[in-house]
Motif scaffolding. Structure first.
Motif, PDB file in Angstrom:
ATOM      1  N   ALA A  95      11.016  -6.147   4.067  1.00  0.00           N
ATOM      2  CA  ALA A  95      10.250  -7.120   4.862  1.00  0.00           C
ATOM      3  C   ALA A  95      10.111  -6.636   6.294  1.00  0.00           C
ATOM      4  CB  ALA A  95      10.943  -8.484   4.815  1.00  0.00           C
ATOM      5  N   GLU A  96      11.205  -6.108   6.821  1.00  0.00           N
ATOM      6  CA  GLU A  96      11.203  -5.602   8.191  1.00  0.00           C
ATOM      7  C   GLU A  96      10.223  -4.432   8.322  1.00  0.00           C
ATOM      8  OE1 GLU A  96      14.946  -3.854   9.240  1.00  0.00           O
ATOM      9  OE2 GLU A  96      14.505  -3.865  11.391  1.00  0.00           O
ATOM     10  N   ALA A  97      10.255  -3.535   7.348  1.00  0.00           N
ATOM     11  CA  ALA A  97       9.397  -2.347   7.407  1.00  0.00           C
ATOM     12  C   ALA A  97       7.915  -2.724   7.303  1.00  0.00           C
ATOM     13  CB  ALA A  97       9.769  -1.382   6.282  1.00  0.00           C
ATOM     14  N   VAL A  98       7.581  -3.664   6.432  1.00  0.00           N
ATOM     15  CA  VAL A  98       6.189  -4.091   6.297  1.00  0.00           C
ATOM     16  C   VAL A  98       5.737  -4.763   7.586  1.00  0.00           C
ATOM     17  CG1 VAL A  98       4.578  -5.612   5.060  1.00  0.00           C
ATOM     18  CG2 VAL A  98       6.297  -4.315   3.771  1.00  0.00           C
ATOM     19  N   ASN A  99       6.615  -5.600   8.135  1.00  0.00           N
ATOM     20  CA  ASN A  99       6.270  -6.276   9.381  1.00  0.00           C
ATOM     21  C   ASN A  99       5.983  -5.269  10.492  1.00  0.00           C
ATOM     22  OD1 ASN A  99       6.139  -8.653  11.198  1.00  0.00           O
ATOM     23  ND2 ASN A  99       7.904  -7.647  12.139  1.00  0.00           N
ATOM     24  N   GLN A 109       0.064  -9.111   7.184  1.00  0.00           N
ATOM     25  CA  GLN A 109       0.065  -8.762   5.755  1.00  0.00           C
ATOM     26  C   GLN A 109       0.567  -9.947   4.934  1.00  0.00           C
ATOM     27  OE1 GLN A 109      -0.776  -5.717   3.857  1.00  0.00           O
ATOM     28  NE2 GLN A 109      -0.619  -7.379   2.360  1.00  0.00           N
ATOM     29  N   LYS A 110      -0.243 -10.361   3.984  1.00  0.00           N
ATOM     30  CA  LYS A 110       0.223 -11.406   3.069  1.00  0.00           C
ATOM     31  C   LYS A 110       1.243 -10.821   2.103  1.00  0.00           C
ATOM     32  CE  LYS A 110      -4.081 -13.888   2.634  1.00  0.00           C
ATOM     33  NZ  LYS A 110      -5.050 -14.293   1.627  1.00  0.00           N
ATOM     34  N   VAL A 111       2.324 -11.540   1.893  1.00  0.00           N
ATOM     35  CA  VAL A 111       3.386 -11.049   1.002  1.00  0.00           C
ATOM     36  C   VAL A 111       3.929 -12.184   0.136  1.00  0.00           C
ATOM     37  CG1 VAL A 111       4.143  -9.207   2.588  1.00  0.00           C
ATOM     38  CG2 VAL A 111       5.240 -11.476   2.703  1.00  0.00           C
ATOM     39  N   LEU A 112       4.538 -11.768  -0.976  1.00  0.00           N
ATOM     40  CA  LEU A 112       5.338 -12.667  -1.798  1.00  0.00           C
ATOM     41  C   LEU A 112       6.761 -12.129  -1.820  1.00  0.00           C
ATOM     42  CD1 LEU A 112       3.024 -13.003  -4.964  1.00  0.00           C
ATOM     43  CD2 LEU A 112       3.044 -14.460  -2.922  1.00  0.00           C
ATOM     44  N   ILE A 113       7.704 -13.004  -1.938  1.00  0.00           N
ATOM     45  CA  ILE A 113       9.092 -12.586  -2.132  1.00  0.00           C
ATOM     46  C   ILE A 113       9.358 -12.516  -3.629  1.00  0.00           C
ATOM     47  CG2 ILE A 113      11.489 -13.351  -1.929  1.00  0.00           C
ATOM     48  CD1 ILE A 113      10.808 -14.430   0.831  1.00  0.00           C
ATOM     49  N   GLN A 114       9.888 -11.367  -4.057  1.00  0.00           N
ATOM     50  CA  GLN A 114      10.243 -11.224  -5.474  1.00  0.00           C
ATOM     51  C   GLN A 114      11.623 -11.827  -5.709  1.00  0.00           C
ATOM     52  OE1 GLN A 114       9.781  -7.279  -7.080  1.00  0.00           O
ATOM     53  NE2 GLN A 114      10.818  -7.813  -9.008  1.00  0.00           N
ATOM     54  N   VAL A 115      11.689 -12.655  -6.743  1.00  0.00           N
ATOM     55  CA  VAL A 115      12.944 -13.353  -7.049  1.00  0.00           C
ATOM     56  C   VAL A 115      13.451 -12.904  -8.415  1.00  0.00           C
ATOM     57  CG1 VAL A 115      14.043 -15.607  -7.338  1.00  0.00           C
ATOM     58  CG2 VAL A 115      12.128 -15.358  -5.743  1.00  0.00           C
ATOM     59  N   ASN A 116      14.706 -12.594  -8.462  1.00  0.00           N
ATOM     60  CA  ASN A 116      15.369 -12.286  -9.732  1.00  0.00           C
ATOM     61  C   ASN A 116      15.848 -13.612 -10.318  1.00  0.00           C
ATOM     62  OD1 ASN A 116      16.925 -11.426 -11.849  1.00  0.00           O
ATOM     63  ND2 ASN A 116      18.187 -10.023 -10.636  1.00  0.00           N
ATOM     64  N   ALA A 117      14.881 -14.344 -10.887  1.00  0.00           N
ATOM     65  CA  ALA A 117      15.171 -15.729 -11.280  1.00  0.00           C
ATOM     66  C   ALA A 117      16.067 -15.801 -12.501  1.00  0.00           C
ATOM     67  CB  ALA A 117      13.856 -16.472 -11.550  1.00  0.00           C
ATOM     68  N   SER A 118      16.095 -14.723 -13.290  1.00  0.00           N
ATOM     69  CA  SER A 118      16.930 -14.734 -14.499  1.00  0.00           C
ATOM     70  C   SER A 118      18.329 -14.200 -14.223  1.00  0.00           C
ATOM     71  CB  SER A 118      16.269 -13.894 -15.587  1.00  0.00           C
ATOM     72  OG  SER A 118      16.081 -12.572 -15.120  1.00  0.00           O
ATOM     73  N   LEU A 132      16.626 -18.556   0.359  1.00  0.00           N
ATOM     74  CA  LEU A 132      16.350 -19.325   1.574  1.00  0.00           C
ATOM     75  C   LEU A 132      16.386 -18.425   2.811  1.00  0.00           C
ATOM     76  CD1 LEU A 132      15.762 -22.326   2.201  1.00  0.00           C
ATOM     77  CD2 LEU A 132      18.173 -22.561   2.830  1.00  0.00           C
ATOM     78  N   GLU A 133      17.390 -17.575   2.862  1.00  0.00           N
ATOM     79  CA  GLU A 133      17.519 -16.654   3.995  1.00  0.00           C
ATOM     80  C   GLU A 133      16.316 -15.705   4.061  1.00  0.00           C
ATOM     81  OE1 GLU A 133      20.408 -13.073   5.608  1.00  0.00           O
ATOM     82  OE2 GLU A 133      20.701 -13.863   3.599  1.00  0.00           O
ATOM     83  N   ALA A 134      15.898 -15.220   2.891  1.00  0.00           N
ATOM     84  CA  ALA A 134      14.763 -14.292   2.843  1.00  0.00           C
ATOM     85  C   ALA A 134      13.482 -14.975   3.327  1.00  0.00           C
ATOM     86  CB  ALA A 134      14.584 -13.759   1.424  1.00  0.00           C
ATOM     87  N   LYS A 140       9.662 -15.744  10.173  1.00  0.00           N
ATOM     88  CA  LYS A 140       9.808 -15.423  11.600  1.00  0.00           C
ATOM     89  C   LYS A 140       9.012 -14.192  12.031  1.00  0.00           C
ATOM     90  CE  LYS A 140      14.278 -15.324  11.972  1.00  0.00           C
ATOM     91  NZ  LYS A 140      15.676 -15.611  11.853  1.00  0.00           N
ATOM     92  N   GLN A 141       8.554 -13.399  11.055  1.00  0.00           N
ATOM     93  CA  GLN A 141       7.898 -12.132  11.404  1.00  0.00           C
ATOM     94  C   GLN A 141       6.411 -12.367  11.646  1.00  0.00           C
ATOM     95  OE1 GLN A 141      10.280  -9.846  11.761  1.00  0.00           O
ATOM     96  NE2 GLN A 141      11.621 -11.404  10.874  1.00  0.00           N
ATOM     97  N   GLU A 142       5.938 -11.940  12.809  1.00  0.00           N
ATOM     98  CA  GLU A 142       4.538 -12.236  13.111  1.00  0.00           C
ATOM     99  C   GLU A 142       3.567 -11.375  12.324  1.00  0.00           C
ATOM    100  OE1 GLU A 142       3.086 -11.173  16.997  1.00  0.00           O
ATOM    101  OE2 GLU A 142       4.954 -10.134  17.467  1.00  0.00           O
TER     102      GLU A 142
END
Ligand SMILES: *Cc1c(COP(=O)(O)O)cnc(C)c1O
Length: 215
Positions: A95-99, A109-118, A132-134, A140-142
Motif C-alpha cells: 500500500a505504501e509503495a503504490v501510494n 490509484q483506486k485499490v482493493l484490499i485483498q482479504v484471506n477470508a478463509s 481494520l488496520e489495513a 490515510k494515503q492521499e
C-alpha cells in the motif's frame, strides 16, 4: 452471460451492479483481441510482465485494465497509474509503495484490499483480524482511493461450499464501513469461473473470469 442475469434475479439484484472482468492470464494477444472485439471491456492480468506486454498491445482505448495478482513492491511502477483498479493490496508495504508512486505521478490509484477470508495458510491477503488496520492505513494515503475488498475462495468441488467465504467478505466490509464511518467502499471483487454464481448471490460487484470466457 446468462448466468449473471439469473443469479442476480435470484436475489433481486440489478445485473448492471456486477462488473465482469475477463482474466487474460495465460491467454495470447489474439484471444484477448477477439474478446475485446466481442464486447468485453474490462481485462484483468495477474502478472506484471504479462500486463505490460498485453497493455501495450491491446491499449487502453477500448479496454479497462485491472491488476488482480500478487504485486511485488519493486514492480509497482509498471502498474500504478496504468490500471483502473489494483485488486490485490496484500500488505501495508505494498500500500505504501503504490501510494508513493501515485503521489509522485500526481494521481489517485483506486485499490482493493485483498482479504484471506478463509484463513488458509497458503493464501495471500490480510487476515480478517488485520483488516481494520489495513483499511485505516489506506484511507490515510492521499495517493490511494480504497473502493472495497477482494478475496479468492478456496478450491471446492461444490461451489456452495464457497458461500460462507463470500458472505464473510461482505460482512467484513460492512463491519469496517460501520466502524470507520466510510461510505466510499462498495466493491466486492469475488467469484471466478467455478464459483461466480454463488459470489453474485452474496453481493459480488466484480467477478474475475478466465476459463469460462476463454476455454
Ligand atoms: C486466474 C484468476 C482468476 C480467473 O480464474 P478462472 O478460474 O479461470 O475464472 C481470477 N482471479 C485471480 C486472482 C486469478 O489469478
Amino acid at each position: 452471460m446468462k448466468t449473471i442475469n439469473e443469479r442476480c434475479e435470484n436475489v433481486g439484484r440489478n445485473p448492471e451492479e456486477v462488473k465482469l472482468i475477463a482474466v487474460t492470464k495465460n491467454r495470447d494477444l489474439s484471444d484477448i483481441e477477439e474478446a475485446v472485439r466481442a464486447g468485453l471491456y474490462c481485462l484483468g492480468e495477474n502478472r506484471v510482465q504479462e500486463f505490460v506486454k498485453k497493455c501495450e498491445n491491446i491499449g487502453v482505448e477500448g479496454a479497462e485494465w485491472h491488476f488482480i495478482g500478487h504485486l511485488q513492491t519493486n514492480k509497482v511502477r509498471s502498474v500504478a497509474g496504468r490500471v483502473e483498479l489494483i485488486h490485490s493490496i496484500d500488505s501495508l508495504r505494498l500500500a505504501e509503495a503504490v501510494n508513493e508512486v501515485a503521489v509522485k505521478r500526481n494521481i489517485c490509484q483506486k485499490v482493493l484490499i485483498q482479504v484471506n477470508a478463509s484463513g488458509e495458510k497458503t493464501k495471500g491477503g490480510f487476515l480478517p483480524s488485520d483488516l481494520l488496520e489495513a483499511v485505516q492505513y489506506c484511507e490515510k494515503q492521499e495517493g490511494l482511493k480504497l473502493t472495497g475488498l477482494m478475496t479468492i475462495a478456496p478450491l471446492a468441488e461444490d461451489p456452495e461450499d464457497t458461500r460462507p467465504v463470500f458472505k464473510k467478505l461482505r460482512e467484513l466490509m460492512q463491519e469496517v464501513k460501520t466502524a470507520l464511518s466510510l461510505s466510499e467502499m462498495r466493491d466486492l471483487s469475488m467469484g471466478m469461473t467455478d464459483d461466480y454464481g454463488v459470489a453474485i448471490e452474496e453481493g459480488a460487484t466484480i467477478i474475475r473470469i478466465g476459463r469460462a470466457i476463454f476455454d
